[in-house]
Enzyme design. Structure first.
Site, PDB file in Angstrom:
ATOM      1  N   ASP A 344       0.887  -1.116   0.105  1.00  0.00           N
ATOM      2  CA  ASP A 344      -0.058   0.004  -0.001  1.00  0.00           C
ATOM      3  C   ASP A 344       0.837   1.265  -0.167  1.00  0.00           C
ATOM      4  O   ASP A 344       1.814   1.282   0.309  1.00  0.00           O
ATOM      5  CB  ASP A 344      -1.013  -0.111   1.130  1.00  0.00           C
ATOM      6  CG  ASP A 344      -1.952  -1.076   1.107  1.00  0.00           C
ATOM      7  OD1 ASP A 344      -2.357  -1.551  -0.002  1.00  0.00           O
ATOM      8  OD2 ASP A 344      -2.785  -1.122   2.346  1.00  0.00           O
ATOM      9  N   LYS A 366      -3.702   3.170  -2.786  1.00  0.00           N
ATOM     10  CA  LYS A 366      -4.909   4.026  -2.798  1.00  0.00           C
ATOM     11  C   LYS A 366      -4.601   5.506  -2.140  1.00  0.00           C
ATOM     12  O   LYS A 366      -4.091   5.370  -1.088  1.00  0.00           O
ATOM     13  CB  LYS A 366      -6.246   3.354  -2.315  1.00  0.00           C
ATOM     14  CG  LYS A 366      -6.411   2.004  -2.848  1.00  0.00           C
ATOM     15  CD  LYS A 366      -7.638   1.240  -2.114  1.00  0.00           C
ATOM     16  CE  LYS A 366      -7.812  -0.250  -2.383  1.00  0.00           C
ATOM     17  NZ  LYS A 366      -8.843  -0.621  -2.018  1.00  0.00           N
ATOM     18  N   MET A 481      -8.823   7.758   9.309  1.00  0.00           N
ATOM     19  CA  MET A 481      -9.432   8.086   8.179  1.00  0.00           C
ATOM     20  C   MET A 481     -10.486   9.223   8.214  1.00  0.00           C
ATOM     21  O   MET A 481     -11.566   9.193   7.340  1.00  0.00           O
ATOM     22  CB  MET A 481      -9.984   6.891   7.212  1.00  0.00           C
ATOM     23  CG  MET A 481      -8.700   5.837   6.913  1.00  0.00           C
ATOM     24  SD  MET A 481      -9.408   4.461   6.112  1.00  0.00           S
ATOM     25  CE  MET A 481     -10.397   3.535   7.454  1.00  0.00           C
TER      26      MET A 481
END
Length: 815
Positions: A344, A366, A481
């Site tokens: 990632d 991402k 997040m």
């Protein structure tokens, strides 16, 4: 006179090949005028990427196909190996030429008679790259694009040490003299159809000229080429391959017998994983060529299935919040066994650097609004690699089961019956606050902690957060997040009854050199975070414990805090320097720029060891030289007692320590740790009837030899290892993530300078601040525009001390 239009790629080789066939047509049918229409194809225009990275099939034929179907040309001439296995509808192969030599050849730069293994071999396809790695296992292989002449220009300009090209193309271009050696088909199996030219025509559907064109092309076809080509292409088609796939086939006719050899690499491995390549041979009657091709392909598929009966496995591995020191011991061990790593964006750079060089790296990162790969495709990629018998690591930032979609990834593995393990990681919810001095619980300020995601599932409505329940429960609230929803989070908590003056913090890039924080109150946190320019990734912490951050702050006090420093020493050699830098607060990114490879055959060393006497000196210029020397000593079945009476010299502290680890105390170390100083010191210490044995790198400096030769001392300068650019940086995502945001780069030899140039390129080197172990290294770095600082003495400790002083800090002694 009737005109017939012949389509061709617009390259010199293609036009020469087209003219060869037109000459055959003119011999048979002089009554026609043959007109060539050159065309640029997609493969010609997209010449900056390797073929296997472009995707799709028929890159060199689509434009010609379109012209054929539109009636702009009457036939098209191609290299048969460029044709996809399935032609466009209403097109067919009408003729096969007499086959030219199908083999591949090694071509050297102009003027060279011996290969330069310090530069890679350029290959245009995976088929070639994988097989060349078997022939030259210690010579790096790199992709190359462009037509034959363009590739030769790149070779002659110094970008490559050699090229692998088709013999047929070189002959047709009149360049046979460039061939250094021709590979046998047992060394490198050719591509299906290599050496044969094909004429593609329209089929009979709605084409009144079909009969005439078919008659013309059949008159020049070679029956033997057709039989071999059909067998080879059937083999490739059964394996669903194309011209750039790691598949090869070569058929030979002997009377009525057809011998077909096929090669298949089902897993598309990187260089060095040659055990994955499957190869077999089949013989049958020539009338069954297509059936033989299919049978051989199925036989190799069966072999692959048998070889992979040992199940692959997946490790869902938590990498922690960024600092490589937070990677667990189990995670480190698992990572070192990985054959495939899917990683990632948020995995720490120091952890990325620990991925084995031989492992396949797949970036699936991402970021908000930009997904390189959707989750469903990631899930399929994990399962597909494991189903092929590979050891797969899914490397995820933080902990894989805490908002990391680890559960989704395991669902597909469970359904497919693929074994897996989960290796937990330090969650950013706990690790990041700790690095900012925020205890998530404290007896006096909060005995509960709540971890909430502020991110909604893709495609769903915004997540509803139970603000009132959280406020009633009390304690510390950690939102992962949640940066983009920070204002809504703070407003929701206040509306649910939280005191607007409750302390809060937003913590950016925690545990890395770039970590920043904003400390405020819930009522002001989003405004002040915006004013400070905070960006994701960031952890939001709200609760009374945030008031302790300034008091408990610890990492900011370290002298190198806030610096991201690359360490270019070889693997296993960077640990001491990395430890010193990390202890001083730096984020360390290992970027090995070189690798040392022992020279397999060293007869001069064996001879010298057989004639050792008490008048000999052994001089070492590096710890690598010490390690390789003692490995050779063992290989030649000599123990350390054979060195009795020998005196030892070493270039510096690290080399001296390497000898001390072998139980040897050094007799001579120069005042300055460089080759010239060692040579001068030896010239003063060694008697005229004594000799110096110098086991070292093949590219060792000549400065050490000059003083000894000037003093008339006998020197046995024996190369025992090669210093080569490090491998493992071909993946551009991986390379860019490692190089991103470097504040300093440590360089410990001129070889590391050149190795880093091979990784980063000259343009990227300009302006980088380089911490150098010595003046020679600094001079090499400065030539590429790097800003250099030189250690006072050639040691790891001195390098770190110099950097600290350069930055205006005092060296702090450990208590």
């Amino acid at each position: 006179m009737k005109k017939l239009y012949v389509g061709s790629r617009d390259s010199r080789l293609a036009l020469i090949q087209t003219e060869l066939l037109i000459q055959e047509f003119r011999k048979q049918y002089p009554q026609y005028e043959w007109v060539v229409r050159p065309m640029k194809t997609s493969g010609d225009l997209l010449s900056d990427k390797p073929l296997d990275k472009l995707g799709g099939k028929g890159l060199f034929v689509k434009e010609l196909d379109r012209a054929l179907l539109n009636g702009e040309i009457d036939l098209a001439v191609h290299s048969l190996k460029d044709l996809p296995m399935d032609l466009e509808e209403h097109l067919q192969i009408g003729a096969y030429s007499l086959r030219e030599d199908p083999r591949d050849a090694l071509v050297l730069p102009q003027g060279r008679v011996e290969p330069d293994t310090g530069k890679p071999i350029g290959c245009s396809s995976q088929r070639r790259r994988l097989q060349v790695a078997h022939v030259y296992p210690d010579w790096p292989v790199a992709p190359i694009r462009g037509n034959v002449l363009t590739r030769l220009d790149k070779l002659d300009q110094g970008a490559y040490g050699a090229l692998v090209l088709a013999v047929a193309g070189l002959k047709r271009l009149g360049l046979e003299q460039r061939i250094h050696r021709v590979f046998t088909v047992s060394e490198i199996l050719p591509a299906a159809g290599q050496g044969t030219l094909a004429v593609v025509i329209r089929d009979g559907t709605d084409d009144p000229a079909y009969g005439l064109i078919q008659e013309l092309v059949q008159a020049i076809t070679n029956p033997e080429s057709r039989i071999c080509a059909e067998a080879e292409r059937s083999f490739v088609k059964t394996l669903n391959g194309g011209c750039s796939a790691p598949i090869a086939a070569y058929a030979v006719l002997e009377g009525d017998a057809l011998h077909l050899t096929g090669l298949y690499c089902p897993d598309e491995p990187v260089q060095g994983s040659g055990e994955k390549i499957l190869r077999d041979r089949i013989t049958g009657v020539k009338t069954e060529g297509k059936h033989l091709g299919a049978r051989l392909a199925l036989r190799l598929l069966a072999q692959h299935a048998a070889q992979t009966s040992t199940e692959g496995k997946v490790w869902l591995l938590g990498a922690g919040p960024g600092d490589p020191g937070l990677l667990t011991v189990k995670a480190q061990k698992v990572l070192q066994t990985a054959e495939v790593v899917l990683y990632d964006r948020l995995v720490g750079k120091g952890i990325l650097a620990q991925i084995p060089a031989q492992a396949e790296r797949i970036y699936v990162g991402k970021k908000p609004g930009e997904h390189l790969m959707v989750q469903a495709e990631i899930n399929r990629l994990i399962a597909r690699n494991a189903a092929q018998g590979k050891q797969v690591v899914r490397l995820k930032g933080g902990d894989p089961f805490l908002f990391g979609r680890g559960g989704e990834e395991l669902e597909g593995l469970k359904e497919a019956g693929i074994p897996f393990e989960v290796v937990p990681g330090v969650s950013s919810a706990l690790g990041v606050p700790a690095y900012f001095g925020i205890p998530v619980t404290h007896r006096d300020y909060g005995s509960a902690v709540h971890i909430i995601t502020g991110h909604s599932r893709s495609g769903k409505e915004p997540r509803t957060i139970p603000y009132r329940a959280l406020v009633q429960a009390g304690g510390t609230f950690i939102f992962l997040m949640g940066f983009t929803a920070l204002e809504a989070i703070c407003t929701g908590l206040i509306h649910a009854g939280l005191d607007p003056d409750t302390p809060g913090a937003i913590l950016e890039q925690g545990t890395t050199a770039k970590q920043r924080k904003v400390l405020s109150y819930v009522s002001r946190l989003s405004v002040e975070a915006y004013q400070a320019g905070i960006k994701a990734p960031a952890v939001v912490v709200i609760g009374e414990v945030c008031g302790l951050a300034s008091w408990f702050s610890w990492i900011e006090a370290k002298p190198l805090a806030g610096l991201r420093i690359g360490v270019s020493r070889p693997p296993r050699k960077e640990s001491r320097l990395s430890e010193l830098l990390a202890a001083a607060g730096a984020e360390v990114v290992p970027i090995p720029a070189i690798q040392t490879v022992p020279i397999e055959e060293t007869p001069r060393l064996e001879q010298a060891l057989s004639a050792l006497s008490s008048r000999d000196w052994l001089a070492f210029t590096s710890p690598e030289g010490v390690e390789v020397f003692f490995a050779k000593l063992q290989a030649y079945q000599r123990d350390i007692r054979s060195l009795g009476g020998i005196r030892f010299a070493a270039i510096g502290g690290a080399t001296t320590a390497a000898l001390a680890n072998r139980g040897i105390l050094v007799n001579l170390v120069p005042d300055h740790f460089n080759g010239r100083s060692l040579g001068i010191a030896l010239a003063q210490a060694v008697q005229s009837d004594e000799r110096v044995i110098l086991p070292r790198s093949r590219i060792g400096t000549a400065e050490i030899l000059k003083p000894l030769q000037g003093a008339g001392i006998e020197v046995l300068d024996i190369p025992i290892y090669d210093t080569l650019p490090a491998a493992g940086y071909l993946d551009p995502w991986y390379r860019e993530l490692l190089l991103e945001g470097l504040d300093w780069l440590t360089l410990t030899s001129t070889s590391t300078v050149e190795g880093f140039r091979a990784i980063a390129g000259v343009e990227r080197m300009r302006g980088i601040k380089a911490l150098c172990i010595g003046s020679q290294t600094a001079a090499a770095a400065a030539r590429y525009g790097m800003e250099t600082v030189v250690a006072d003495t050639a040691s790891m400790e001195s390098m770190v001390e110099k950097l600290i002083h350069t930055l205006g800090h005092r060296v702090k002694q450990e208590p």
